[in-house]
Motif scaffolding. Structure first.
Motif, short mmCIF file in Angstrom:
data_model
loop_
_atom_site.label_atom_id
_atom_site.label_comp_id
_atom_site.label_asym_id
_atom_site.label_seq_id
_atom_site.Cartn_x
_atom_site.Cartn_y
_atom_site.Cartn_z
N UNK A 303 0.85 -1.18 0.00
CA UNK A 303 0.00 0.00 0.00
C UNK A 303 0.89 1.24 0.00
N UNK A 304 0.74 2.08 -1.02
CA UNK A 304 1.67 3.19 -1.21
C UNK A 304 0.92 4.53 -1.31
N UNK A 305 1.42 5.52 -0.57
CA UNK A 305 0.83 6.85 -0.61
C UNK A 305 1.24 7.58 -1.88
N UNK A 306 0.28 8.19 -2.56
CA UNK A 306 0.57 8.88 -3.82
C UNK A 306 1.39 10.15 -3.60
N UNK A 307 1.39 10.66 -2.36
CA UNK A 307 2.14 11.89 -2.06
C UNK A 307 3.30 11.63 -1.10
N UNK A 308 3.81 10.39 -1.10
CA UNK A 308 4.92 10.06 -0.21
C UNK A 308 6.22 10.62 -0.78
N UNK A 310 8.94 10.84 1.22
CA UNK A 310 9.99 10.36 2.13
C UNK A 310 10.72 9.16 1.54
N UNK A 311 9.95 8.18 1.07
CA UNK A 311 10.53 6.99 0.46
C UNK A 311 9.52 6.42 -0.53
N UNK A 312 10.00 5.87 -1.62
CA UNK A 312 9.09 5.27 -2.61
C UNK A 312 9.72 4.01 -3.18
N UNK A 313 9.23 2.89 -2.69
CA UNK A 313 9.76 1.59 -3.12
C UNK A 313 8.72 0.80 -3.91
N UNK A 314 7.72 1.48 -4.45
CA UNK A 314 6.63 0.78 -5.12
C UNK A 314 7.11 -0.02 -6.32
N UNK A 315 7.96 0.58 -7.15
CA UNK A 315 8.42 -0.12 -8.34
C UNK A 315 9.24 -1.35 -7.98
N UNK A 316 10.04 -1.23 -6.95
CA UNK A 316 10.82 -2.39 -6.49
C UNK A 316 9.89 -3.46 -5.94
N UNK A 317 8.88 -3.06 -5.19
CA UNK A 317 7.90 -4.00 -4.66
C UNK A 317 7.24 -4.78 -5.79
N UNK A 318 6.87 -4.10 -6.85
CA UNK A 318 6.15 -4.72 -7.96
C UNK A 318 7.01 -5.70 -8.76
N UNK A 319 8.31 -5.67 -8.55
CA UNK A 319 9.18 -6.65 -9.20
C UNK A 319 8.98 -8.04 -8.60
N UNK A 320 8.49 -8.09 -7.35
CA UNK A 320 8.41 -9.37 -6.63
C UNK A 320 6.98 -9.75 -6.23
N UNK A 321 6.09 -8.76 -6.12
CA UNK A 321 4.74 -9.04 -5.64
C UNK A 321 3.69 -8.55 -6.63
N UNK A 323 0.05 -7.89 -5.59
CA UNK A 323 -1.02 -7.08 -5.03
C UNK A 323 -0.49 -5.72 -4.59
N UNK A 324 -0.83 -4.69 -5.35
CA UNK A 324 -0.32 -3.35 -5.09
C UNK A 324 -1.45 -2.33 -5.15
N UNK A 325 -1.57 -1.51 -4.11
CA UNK A 325 -2.61 -0.49 -4.05
C UNK A 325 -2.00 0.85 -3.68
N UNK A 326 -2.68 1.91 -4.04
CA UNK A 326 -2.25 3.25 -3.64
C UNK A 326 -3.36 3.92 -2.84
N UNK A 327 -2.99 4.95 -2.11
CA UNK A 327 -3.99 5.72 -1.36
C UNK A 327 -3.61 7.19 -1.41
#
Length: 362
Positions: A303-308, A310-321, A323-327
């Protein structure tokens, strides 16, 4: 392996004989629809032995060594499970169908014995019968939804059956963070564990693994650095919120004394980030995505904040998993984010009956 060395212990042979004799009574009572007999007799100690002493002391207490020996005995195991099945039938629950008995006979109903239900369930866990435990847990949650009392001798025995959530906080935070408090407020019937993580990453990971095993955690939520730790805890349903998979890089920008953002149990208000501590975290981070099974991938949600910013690891997460959502939010969760974005994801990961208790409390 731990054994029962208490002189009062009756021994396995007598325990098995006592169980067989009691099971004969069970079968006779059930055949005659004498369900009241189940409720007014005492037999928990030898029918559902577990690793705690009782008012009989340790006469029928079993530890790892005794459990292993008993599990080698097919007759004991068959009789043990039959005893569990008949006990649940006496309360109007079909163990292997996971449902209430149709058209129960007189007294084939819950008899306000929470300690007996607890002992039976704890014994099933001790012997490793998770399928049967899950059915007993489902029955217990039904009773909780009906408002049945699970207090006995000054203790609430419902905790074993409730949804258990582990929240893992981020860097410079604590177990009393705003997110932890909000989860408890929004999920009042859920047992939320939220420990203060040791600054040392190896100690932190060890503590988390102990809690998962000891408390039988159902679902994990980790935020920021806590998301990195959660990702490493295999075999559990988890939600990674703005995970910081490379927290060591962030820490290297903050070498020196840093304040804790929220109160900690040991009352410490600050901690020190050193180069050595950063290296320890870096070692923990290495290989964190190795050995991911299909089951692990399916029970992990990002679960990733669209206005984060501080840190953004969404693309790295999607390499392995998958189920990905944003808020719509930033690095830290607001109460609205937790209510609108996190709680629905919990429902995707845990059985419905565990959350139905929450619906009844509102």
């Amino acid at each position: 392996m731990k054994s029962n060395t208490d002189p009062a212990f009756v021994g396995l042979e007598k325990l098995i004989a006592k169980q067989q004799c009691q099971l004969d009574d069970f079968e006779r009572w059930a055949a005659r629809n004498e369900w009241l007999e189940f409720h007014r007799n005492h037999y928990d100690w030898w029918m559902f032995p577990y690793n705690k002493s009782s008012r009989l002391g340790r006469a029928y207490t079993v530890y790892e060594n005794e459990v292993n020996e008993l599990k080698k005995n097919p007759y004991f195991i068959r009789h043990y499970l039959r005893g569990v099945e008949l006990l649940l039938l006496s309360w109007g629950w079909e163990l292997y169908w996971c449902k209430q008995v149709d058209n129960p006979a007189p007294y084939q109903e819950w008899a306000d014995w929470p300690i007996r239900l607890y002992k039976c369930a704890a014994s099933l866990l001790l012997f490793g019968f998770t399928k049967e435990f899950d059915s007993v847990r489902r029955y217990a949650t039904l009773l909780i939804r009906q408002g049945k009392n699970f207090w006995y001798d000054g203790k609430d025995y419902s905790e074993l059956f409730r949804l258990k959530l582990l929240y893992i906080h981020g860097l410079s935070s604590s177990g009393s963070s705003r997110t932890a408090k909000t989860l408890r407020n929004l999920l009042p019937e859920t047992v939320v564990y939220s420990p203060d993580l040791p600054v040392n990453p190896t100690e932190a990971l060890s503590l988390l693994q102990h809690i998962i095993t000891e408390k039988r955690i159902d679902v994990i939520i980790g935020t920021s650095m806590g998301g990195m730790f959660a990702q490493k805890l295999r075999g559990k349903c988890k939600i990674l919120v703005n995970p910081s998979f490379h927290v060591s890089a962030s820490m290297r920008k903050r070498i020196g004394i840093n304040p804790f953002f929220s109160e900690r149990e040991n009352e410490e208000t600050e901690y020190e980030i050193t180069e050595d501590l950063c290296t320890q975290y870096e070692q923990i981070e290495k290989g964190q995505f190795e050995h991911l099974t299909a089951e692990e991938i399916s029970q992990t949600i990002g679960l990733f904040g669209t206005n984060d910013d501080t840190v953004n690891c969404m693309e790295e997460y999607k390499l392995y998993y998958r189920h990905c959502f944003t808020f719509p939010g930033s690095h830290r969760l607001s109460e609205e984010n937790i209510r609108v974005n996190v709680l629905p994801l919990i429902k995707k990961l845990v059985p419905d009956y565990l959350l139905e208790i929450e619906n009844c409390s509102r």
